[in-house]
Design an enzyme around this catalytic site. Sequence first.
Site, PDB file in Angstrom:
ATOM      1  CG  ASP A 276     -34.957  -8.667   9.022  1.00 43.01           C
ATOM      2  OD1 ASP A 276     -35.909  -8.515   9.639  1.00 43.01           O
ATOM      3  OD2 ASP A 276     -33.904  -8.267   9.230  1.00 43.01           O
TER       4      ASP A 276
ATOM      5  CG  ASP B 182     -29.824 -27.824 -11.832  1.00 46.00           C
ATOM      6  OD1 ASP B 182     -28.889 -27.557 -12.561  1.00 46.00           O
ATOM      7  OD2 ASP B 182     -30.751 -28.885 -11.986  1.00 46.00           O
TER       8      ASP B 182
ATOM      9  CG  ASP C 155     -36.304  -3.669  10.406  1.00 43.78           C
ATOM     10  OD1 ASP C 155     -35.757  -4.835  10.278  1.00 43.78           O
ATOM     11  OD2 ASP C 155     -36.510  -3.069   9.248  1.00 43.78           O
TER      12      ASP C 155
ATOM     13  CB  SER D 149     -45.891 -25.952   4.672  1.00 45.13           C
ATOM     14  OG  SER D 149     -46.637 -25.405   5.728  1.00 45.13           O
TER      15      SER D 149
END
Length: 661
Positions: free
Chosen positions: A227, A408, A230, A154
């Site tokens: 992440d 920036d 797990d 997107s």
Amino acid sequence: MRDTYGVPHIFGETDADVVYGLAWAHAEDDFETIQQTLLAGKGMVGRVFGEKGAAVDFFVHLLDTRGIAERKYMEDFSPEFQKLVRAYLAGMNDFALANPKRVLLPAAFPVTEIDIISAYILSLAQMSGADEAVKKIIDGTIDKPIVKDPAAGSNAIAIHPTKTDTGEAFLAINSHQPLTGPVAWYEAHLCSEEGWNVLGGLFPGGLTIFHGINEHVGWAHTVNYPDKLDVFQLQMHPKNKLQYLVDGAYLELEEKRVWLKVKLWELITVPIPKKVWKSIFGPTMLTEHGAFSIRTGSLEVITAPEQWYHMNKAKNFTEFKAAMERMALPGFNTVYADKYDTIYYVSNALLPVRNPEFDYRKTLLGDSKRKLWNTYYPFNALPQQLNPPSGYLFNTNHSPFKATAEKDQLDPSAYDSQMNYLLTDNNRSVRLAILLQEEEIFTYEAFKRIKFDKTLPDSLLYELNVNPLFRLDAEKYPHISQSIRAIQQWDRTAQANSIGAAYFAYIYYFLRDRTNPEGLDPKRTLTEEEAVLAIEAAQDFFLTSFEQFPVSLGEYQKLIRGDKQMPLFGLPDVLAAMRSEPLDENIRKGEQGESYIMMVRFGEGLPQVETVNVYGASNRKESQHYDDQMGLFTRQKLKPMSLDKSVVLKEAIQIYRPNQK
């Protein structure tokens, strides 16, 4: 109220009234797809869609989404939001009663609060990677990287008013979703007398706007990849298959028998028994490759739909940020702009605080409670920027540390490495960074031109390095020299009339399907032999499959809806992205990429907004709005929209109440 394009503008005294109306209007347009979502929440997809649906039902049982909803719904959601859920379900159940011939499975009705919350949990767990993890556990490839579809991304862009020629803030909302199905966009305008006036996109079964604008603020989501999940491999007892070793002692897996009811041969529904398991680490699978548990915050924090509701109703940045600080959305970059001189970006995610002694980036041995986590990083620990000096913010599913001008940008070293945020660019981010840097002051037309750009950067950043294609010696291969030159002279644009884009599209999909069904092989460079083979295949295909040669992209790739076909622009990972798949031996059909697009100008008064949805407002073939936006979409044109009730009333084509049409 239905406008010229059939988009529903839903008005009511209360927010609950409006949600009831949304359920009814959306069901009028796409009841069948909404039912797929609700059937998934019930674990009943297999009863309608057979074996393929049964796989979804198994996933629901494995993750225990219904059990989670039953345990958490009343406690975690506010009474205010529970009222909205009940209103939505009332609308959906009333529609089913009034339209029994459109009901896919009568036994699925009435739908309940648990059903829809279960569906939300399932969807958000999938977006957090649970479905990919399960597939890889079954395949025995869990530690191999997940190759991302470069069209399944997107774009989001915000420009500060100090950088525009009109002093307005600009916002581009540009998600790249599947063009049809349970996660395809539906456009709606929701307006109550309780201060809710919002326009934007949602998925089937959604009861708020997921991203869009209200009278004061707007926001766009893109998928991000820190992440969020797990995987733990359990050390099983050598003799007792239900016991696993943790801290020197064996624990017992929770075991549950479930029944998948599967429709077979369009004739009968057969109950099939399966077992699911759970360890202290989470939902567990016992396979020939071992025992694995998955753990993700999206199965713990389930109030994302209520957070979206508060985002919908935010009147300024302070209220919007307070909604974001609820930390219920398990992921999504969010790019924001408002009418009060504020632009903002956050790479939002529900990220666990993990034990730094262990590396959670790969499958971890589930042998100690010290590896369990139960807390999450606070919102202020996430990468975010407010009004950068550059005057713009953007994300294209790339690194959150490259969200603005280079001078920036955020410093990735300031963030915990356990979060595992991306540090890399993609083709879209490289191209967009160049285009944004070129504009000292943005006109609205320049902003639109940037959003609709279809050009790849000079050096391509696909997972498989395909740049050697452009360095072949045409003289060395005279039998394909014309095709090599067509590729090398290509201006890297994915216009529908581009011959080079047609070649590249064929070659891209040829290499993708040949090397890895899930995507191009990661971190490898195309060999000269492979490049020659791909160009040979492309030339042979176009010479034998089309009457005229060479062939343009739009002759090869089409936007198709029913009997209507139109030439279609776009390639994976251009800004105006498109992924297509074979329709037949010759033609490809657009499947994912550019879909619902919203362009916004925040100035005095109500925001000025233009939108387009890929096909139309209705998914019913008999509707005039089944395909009436295709022409706009393929020409990259937008239709004006309004939050002003008086304007909507004046221009409405149809005004009615539910069940009184």
